[in-house]
Design a protein around this motif. Structure first.
Motif, mmCIF file in Angstrom:
data_model
loop_
_atom_site.group_PDB
_atom_site.id
_atom_site.type_symbol
_atom_site.label_atom_id
_atom_site.label_comp_id
_atom_site.label_asym_id
_atom_site.label_seq_id
_atom_site.Cartn_x
_atom_site.Cartn_y
_atom_site.Cartn_z
ATOM 1 N N LEU A 187 0.831 -1.205 0.000
ATOM 2 C CA LEU A 187 0.000 0.000 0.000
ATOM 3 C C LEU A 187 0.867 1.257 0.000
ATOM 4 O O LEU A 187 0.371 2.353 -0.236
ATOM 5 C CB LEU A 187 -0.930 -0.001 1.222
ATOM 6 C CG LEU A 187 -2.020 -1.077 1.168
ATOM 7 C CD1 LEU A 187 -2.847 -1.068 2.442
ATOM 8 C CD2 LEU A 187 -2.918 -0.867 -0.053
ATOM 9 N N SER A 188 2.153 1.075 0.258
ATOM 10 C CA SER A 188 3.076 2.202 0.207
ATOM 11 C C SER A 188 3.916 2.165 -1.071
ATOM 12 O O SER A 188 4.914 2.881 -1.187
ATOM 13 C CB SER A 188 4.001 2.145 1.420
ATOM 14 O OG SER A 188 4.693 0.906 1.428
ATOM 15 N N ALA A 189 3.496 1.351 -2.043
ATOM 16 C CA ALA A 189 4.300 1.187 -3.260
ATOM 17 C C ALA A 189 4.485 2.528 -3.967
ATOM 18 O O ALA A 189 3.556 3.335 -4.075
ATOM 19 C CB ALA A 189 3.613 0.184 -4.195
ATOM 20 N N SER A 190 5.696 2.766 -4.473
ATOM 21 C CA SER A 190 5.983 3.991 -5.224
ATOM 22 C C SER A 190 5.403 3.851 -6.637
ATOM 23 O O SER A 190 5.088 2.737 -7.074
ATOM 24 C CB SER A 190 7.493 4.188 -5.311
ATOM 25 O OG SER A 190 8.040 3.193 -6.173
ATOM 26 N N PRO A 191 5.258 4.975 -7.355
ATOM 27 C CA PRO A 191 4.777 4.891 -8.746
ATOM 28 C C PRO A 191 5.609 3.903 -9.560
ATOM 29 O O PRO A 191 5.046 3.114 -10.336
ATOM 30 C CB PRO A 191 4.939 6.323 -9.248
ATOM 31 C CG PRO A 191 4.812 7.178 -8.018
ATOM 32 C CD PRO A 191 5.421 6.369 -6.914
ATOM 33 N N ASP A 192 6.918 3.898 -9.375
ATOM 34 C CA ASP A 192 7.772 2.971 -10.127
ATOM 35 C C ASP A 192 7.509 1.516 -9.737
ATOM 36 O O ASP A 192 7.485 0.628 -10.594
ATOM 37 C CB ASP A 192 9.258 3.297 -9.890
ATOM 38 C CG ASP A 192 9.679 4.550 -10.652
ATOM 39 O OD1 ASP A 192 8.867 5.053 -11.467
ATOM 40 O OD2 ASP A 192 10.806 5.034 -10.418
ATOM 41 N N ASP A 193 7.337 1.272 -8.429
ATOM 42 C CA ASP A 193 7.008 -0.089 -7.972
ATOM 43 C C ASP A 193 5.747 -0.586 -8.673
ATOM 44 O O ASP A 193 5.674 -1.731 -9.119
ATOM 45 C CB ASP A 193 6.704 -0.102 -6.459
ATOM 46 C CG ASP A 193 7.930 0.162 -5.606
ATOM 47 O OD1 ASP A 193 9.061 0.010 -6.111
ATOM 48 O OD2 ASP A 193 7.750 0.526 -4.415
ATOM 49 N N ILE A 194 4.756 0.315 -8.744
ATOM 50 C CA ILE A 194 3.469 -0.078 -9.334
ATOM 51 C C ILE A 194 3.656 -0.390 -10.811
ATOM 52 O O ILE A 194 3.193 -1.431 -11.310
ATOM 53 C CB ILE A 194 2.411 1.032 -9.121
ATOM 54 C CG1 ILE A 194 2.179 1.230 -7.612
ATOM 55 C CG2 ILE A 194 1.108 0.695 -9.833
ATOM 56 C CD1 ILE A 194 1.350 2.474 -7.269
ATOM 57 N N SER A 195 4.357 0.507 -11.526
ATOM 58 C CA SER A 195 4.642 0.272 -12.949
ATOM 59 C C SER A 195 5.318 -1.065 -13.163
ATOM 60 O O SER A 195 4.896 -1.869 -14.001
ATOM 61 C CB SER A 195 5.601 1.340 -13.495
ATOM 62 O OG SER A 195 4.949 2.541 -13.665
#
Lengths: 333, 333
Positions: free
Chosen positions: B208-216
């Motif tokens: 739930l704290s994933a960064s935009p890059d993590d999500i991508s």
């Protein structure tokens, strides 16, 4: 120097009897001077095999406390406390359950014997299987280093010390002291019928509230040497309940040894020895019975004793719980 | 009319992830309006199989509380409380252990599965075997009548209700209410790799704290239909993680259904669908991440939220404990 802490107590499932007096109560009177003593009215533990009869456990809380006070336990020296009113004991139990495997609990010889004796099989209540862990919680919560136990209960202290070592290893420092079991010199008192164990349910006990007539009747019916038919015959002292009781309760040991010698030679009748024992028991029980009767008219006083003892116990057990939870590294609010 | 009480929570063994969001957090936001909700940070239960790593449990108490607040749990509506600071839960657990047999605990299908999954055998910690009883203590202490559970946990509520019926039978009156399990409509969210369960330890979770890059990166690597090689090919929607996630998180259901139809027919590439999913997830997680980052700079506030929630929880759980102990007939001091 601070006195060592001793924890002992009883499951309140019935009033205490002469067997308890010989096996534990008498030594507790001595511990009052030498130790900081807590007497636990273990009503939660009593429920591990009496959940169907909570009423019995409830009513015997007062009965056992009366027995304590009647034999001379001094609430100023000894804290009489009620297990179900000490939340830290349950909290430490739940914590310790994670440090012990089911296999380890099932290997405990005391538990194995009791499962067999009670005919539980796999239908053993989970609380019964877990009670050695609850007992470890009791002992450690009070920081007791001395625990008087019956001969068959030494494995319970071993289980406690395993948990102590595990807690200390996890905490990385000696949070809890190990406990030493002391097994009373006086072995277990047999029933008046000669069976190995005196118990109310077996009907072979002499209650601490026994009337003079109860005592007479019990001594008259007491098991001696079944082959000692005539006074002139030689008699056997071993397994002879009258002599076992004289050994336990007659302070004049020389006189008892002389009686034994005469009995063995022949020429000493059961009636004579029984008369001596009856005198000893009447003298022992009379003041207990009197104090007990007095105290039992003042239930509020007894409840107050338990309340004050429980408050003292709460202080020390809450402190231990906080130390253990913080020491193991649980989140502190 | 008073709102029904709902109890739910998490074992604090790691920060929460998108699987938790879909499976429980989202519905907890709705329960805030319709129910009196308690969220239990179940650190004692986490110890049943993490006693060797208390530090992990401790540090994740705050992490999970942060996740709760970040997704929008409102401490004015929902009490976030810490299990290890609620003594009544341990006390009721110890009481209930006497009402359940070892054989019954061993028959619990959830326990059986988990013993197998964890490879415990007979070396299962006693606390782990007993945790359904502890869970019954939690549920009943809060007087919860609604308990959201995973599909595989319904037997735990059955165990709870067996204990409730036993307590009520012993008390001779309805001391405790039975609880109803609600199994969330949304099934369990698979991991990004297509495995059945999303979990941090399996490395297939989106935090739930994933960064935009993590999500991508997670969406790019996401499991789709391995046989869907060219855009023109027909693709499979079932078991395709991208579509499962769109079903779970894209509010425009019509658009998702249309995409599915096109994907099945052929002519829709994975890249296009993934772009849509990424947009959805970025939009979903961005505000959570922001709130979480803000809150995490104010640890004292989070601790205070837990403290206040725990005090509220203590009130109700202590009252239940007193009611149960008195109702069963234990000695009252």
């Amino acid at each position: 120097m601070t006195k060592p802490i001793i924890l002992t107590g009883d499951r309140p499932t019935g009033p205490l009897h002469l067997g308890h007096y010989a096996g534990s109560l008498r030594s507790r009177l001595q511990f009052q001077d030498t130790h900081k003593q807590f007497l636990l009215l273990a009503d939660m533990q009593a429920l591990t095999d009496n959940a169907h009869d909570v009423g019995k456990v409830r009513s015997n809380v007062i009965e056992v406390a009366l027995d304590y006070l009647a034999v001379g336990i001094d609430p100023e020296q000894t804290s009489i406390c009620l297990q179900s009113r000490l939340p830290a004991l349950a909290e430490l139990s739940m914590l310790y359950l994670n440090l012990v495997t089911v296999a380890r609990l099932e290997r405990n010889p005391t538990i194995k014997d009791e499962i067999r004796a009670r005919g539980f099989g796999r239908d053993i209540p989970a609380g019964f299987l877990c009670y050695p862990v609850a007992q470890a919680a009791d002992i450690t919560a009070f920081r007791a280093t001395v625990v008087p136990v019956g001969e068959d209960q030494a494995p319970l202290i071993e289980q406690t010390n395993e948990i102590v070592r595990r807690v200390n290893a996890l905490a990385g420092r000696p949070l809890l002291p190990e406990a030493v079991a002391i097994i009373p010199r006086a072995g277990r008192l047999p029933g008046v019928d000669g069976r190995a164990k005196m118990s109310k349910s077996a009907g072979n006990a002499i209650a601490l509230s026994a009337s003079p007539d109860d005592i007479s009747a019990a001594v008259r019916a007491m098991f001696t040497d079944p082959d000692h038919l005539r006074v002139a015959d030689p008699g056997k002292v071993e397994g002879n309940v009258v002599f076992i009781y004289l050994d336990a309760f007659d302070d004049d040991h020389d006189a008892v040894e002389e009686l034994k010698a005469r009995y063995r030679r022949g020429g000493l009748g059961d009636a004579t020895v029984k008369r001596r024992l009856e005198d000893v028991l009447q003298a022992l029980i009379a003041p207990i019975r009197t104090r007990r009767a007095e105290l039992s008219t003042n239930r509020d006083h007894v409840v107050d004793v338990i309340r004050r003892g429980t408050l003292k116990a709460r202080e020390i057990t809450e402190r231990t719980k906080r130390d253990v939870m913080a020491g193991l590294g649980l989140f502190q609010l």
